[in-house]
Design a protein around this motif. Structure first.
Motif, short mmCIF file in Angstrom:
data_model
loop_
_atom_site.label_atom_id
_atom_site.label_comp_id
_atom_site.label_asym_id
_atom_site.label_seq_id
_atom_site.Cartn_x
_atom_site.Cartn_y
_atom_site.Cartn_z
N LEU A 102 0.89 -1.11 -0.01
CA LEU A 102 0.08 -0.19 0.12
C LEU A 102 1.03 1.29 -0.39
CD1 LEU A 102 -1.86 -2.29 1.08
CD2 LEU A 102 -3.03 -0.40 2.40
N SER A 103 0.99 1.75 -1.11
CA SER A 103 1.97 2.90 -1.45
C SER A 103 1.23 4.30 -1.07
CB SER A 103 2.29 3.01 -2.75
OG SER A 103 3.36 4.15 -3.07
N ALA A 104 2.14 5.29 -0.73
CA ALA A 104 1.54 6.65 -0.51
C ALA A 104 1.38 7.54 -1.98
CB ALA A 104 2.49 7.34 0.44
N ASP A 105 1.86 6.84 -2.99
CA ASP A 105 1.74 7.47 -4.34
C ASP A 105 1.35 6.39 -5.43
OD1 ASP A 105 3.75 5.69 -4.97
OD2 ASP A 105 5.25 7.33 -5.03
N ASP A 106 0.89 6.96 -6.59
CA ASP A 106 0.72 5.87 -7.59
C ASP A 106 1.82 5.47 -8.55
OD1 ASP A 106 0.72 8.33 -8.77
OD2 ASP A 106 -1.06 8.18 -9.84
N SER A 107 2.89 6.35 -8.37
CA SER A 107 4.12 6.18 -9.49
C SER A 107 4.79 5.02 -8.99
CB SER A 107 4.88 7.31 -9.35
OG SER A 107 5.48 7.83 -8.19
N THR A 108 5.10 4.72 -7.62
CA THR A 108 5.91 3.75 -7.06
C THR A 108 5.41 2.31 -7.43
OG1 THR A 108 6.69 4.92 -5.42
CG2 THR A 108 7.10 2.63 -5.16
N PRO A 109 3.87 1.89 -7.36
CA PRO A 109 3.46 0.66 -7.63
C PRO A 109 3.31 0.61 -9.07
CG PRO A 109 2.06 1.66 -5.98
CD PRO A 109 2.86 2.86 -6.45
N ALA A 110 3.21 1.75 -10.14
CA ALA A 110 3.18 1.56 -11.21
C ALA A 110 4.69 1.24 -11.84
CB ALA A 110 2.98 2.89 -12.18
N ARG A 111 5.60 1.77 -10.96
CA ARG A 111 7.02 1.24 -11.44
C ARG A 111 7.31 -0.16 -11.19
NH1 ARG A 111 12.44 4.10 -8.63
NH2 ARG A 111 14.13 2.86 -9.79
N LEU A 112 6.86 -0.53 -10.12
CA LEU A 112 7.02 -2.14 -9.66
C LEU A 112 6.29 -3.10 -10.79
CD1 LEU A 112 6.42 -2.15 -5.75
CD2 LEU A 112 8.47 -2.74 -6.96
N GLU A 113 5.06 -2.39 -11.14
CA GLU A 113 4.26 -2.96 -12.11
C GLU A 113 4.96 -3.27 -13.59
OE1 GLU A 113 -0.41 -2.98 -13.51
OE2 GLU A 113 0.69 -1.25 -13.71
N SER A 114 5.84 -2.05 -13.84
CA SER A 114 6.59 -2.10 -15.09
C SER A 114 7.80 -2.98 -15.12
CB SER A 114 6.92 -1.00 -15.43
OG SER A 114 7.87 -0.21 -14.56
N GLU A 115 8.34 -3.15 -13.79
CA GLU A 115 9.22 -4.19 -13.55
C GLU A 115 9.17 -5.66 -13.36
OE1 GLU A 115 12.24 -0.52 -11.54
OE2 GLU A 115 10.96 -1.88 -10.33
N GLY A 116 7.84 -6.03 -13.53
CA GLY A 116 7.42 -7.17 -13.30
C GLY A 116 7.34 -7.90 -11.87
N ASP A 117 7.21 -6.94 -10.96
CA ASP A 117 6.92 -7.46 -9.59
C ASP A 117 5.65 -7.52 -9.11
OD1 ASP A 117 9.95 -7.62 -9.20
OD2 ASP A 117 9.81 -5.32 -9.23
N VAL A 118 4.72 -7.29 -9.74
CA VAL A 118 3.25 -7.15 -9.40
C VAL A 118 2.40 -8.43 -10.06
CG1 VAL A 118 1.28 -5.50 -9.41
CG2 VAL A 118 3.47 -4.66 -9.04
N VAL A 119 1.53 -8.89 -9.42
CA VAL A 119 0.37 -9.63 -10.10
C VAL A 119 -0.37 -8.72 -11.03
CG1 VAL A 119 -1.69 -10.89 -9.57
CG2 VAL A 119 0.29 -11.09 -8.32
N GLU A 120 -0.37 -9.41 -12.45
CA GLU A 120 -1.10 -8.35 -13.47
C GLU A 120 -2.59 -8.02 -13.09
OE1 GLU A 120 -1.98 -8.86 -18.18
OE2 GLU A 120 -0.63 -10.19 -17.19
N GLY A 121 -2.89 -7.08 -13.13
CA GLY A 121 -4.42 -6.41 -12.86
C GLY A 121 -4.59 -6.23 -11.56
N SER A 122 -3.76 -6.12 -10.74
CA SER A 122 -4.08 -5.79 -9.18
C SER A 122 -4.00 -4.50 -8.65
CB SER A 122 -3.08 -7.11 -8.43
OG SER A 122 -1.71 -6.59 -8.33
#
Length: 250
Positions: free
Chosen positions: A76-96
């Motif tokens: 649970l981030s305090a911004d939207d850019s950090t989760p988006a970065r993790l998503e682009s780096e392949g560290d996130v369950v797709e669509g979550s």
């Protein structure tokens, strides 16, 4: 088997079934969301039987921990850019990825009638220290820096700045009197419709970038039912009522 034996056997089977289906989820939570997450975790555990293990910190530091292999399953981030970065780096369950809250920034002092409702106290300069969170690590610190820049006060207040590594430390500097006032998350000084103590200026949203706080299920939590359940729970009525009670928007 008599009636009592059958009853105890049924109860034992039920408890076993609950223990089989209950799971633990390890989460990383931005420091500004400390109080609401505590309430949400308690409600989630009551409603689902799952348990939550929470690690709190500044968003930038949590990102570094995730990249270094910390065992977090939901972030649970305090911004939207950090989760988006993790998503682009392949560290996130797709669509979550989703926005669970929109934060608000306030200029706050524990002293009554010290901060006016337009923030003019900043320019007046009648204070020794102004506390802000590190803008490189904490989104609320970045928002504070943007406000000072918009007001043309960046250089004026620089000698007075007391920088916290995260928004919790920033709040502590102010609450303990090490700084007379500072920029904190509204959620830290607000509950059920009002500022809980002191005086505050609710910074207009147009003075800084939106503080959209996104959550993601990390790859480590892909097979954990408690991780998916918590993500869903954050979108539900009970969690959203708690989030709103701390001054966040949904």
């Amino acid at each position: 088997m008599n009636a009592y034996s059958r009853l105890f056997a049924a109860l034992g089977f039920g408890l076993l079934a609950c223990s089989v289906h209950a799971a633990e989820v390890t989460i990383a939570v931005a420091a500004n969301f400390t109080a609401p997450m505590k309430e949400i975790a308690e409600a989630f555990e009551q409603d689902t039987g799952h348990t939550v293990r929470t690690s709190l910190g500044p968003t930038g530091a949590l990102y570094t921990q995730i990249k270094n292999g910390a065992p977090f399953e939901v972030f649970l981030s305090a911004d939207d850019s950090t989760p988006a970065r993790l998503e682009s780096e392949g560290d996130v369950v797709e669509g979550s990825r989703f926005t669970y809250a929109v934060g608000k920034l306030v200029l706050w002092s524990p002293r009554e009638d010290y901060v006016d409702d337009e923030g003019a106290v900043l320019a007046a300069g009648d204070y020794r220290y102004l506390s802000v969170a590190n803008p490189k690590l904490a989104p609320y610190g970045l928002a504070a820096a943007q406000v000072l820049e918009k007001l043309g006060l960046t250089e004026t207040v620089r000698p007075k700045l007391v920088e916290g590594s995260n928004i919790v430390q920033t709040y502590q500097f102010i609450a303990t009197g090490n700084a007379e006032l500072g920029f904190v998350a509204l959620s830290q000084v607000y509950k059920d419709g009002a500022i809980s103590s002191g005086s505050a200026w609710n910074v207009p949203a147009e003075m800084h970038d939106p503080i959209r706080q996104d959550a993601v299920v990390l790859k480590r939590g892909a097979e954990n039912p408690a991780a998916a359940a918590l993500a869903d729970y954050l979108k539900g009525d009970r969690a959203q009522a708690i989030i709103r009670s701390y001054g966040y928007e949904i």
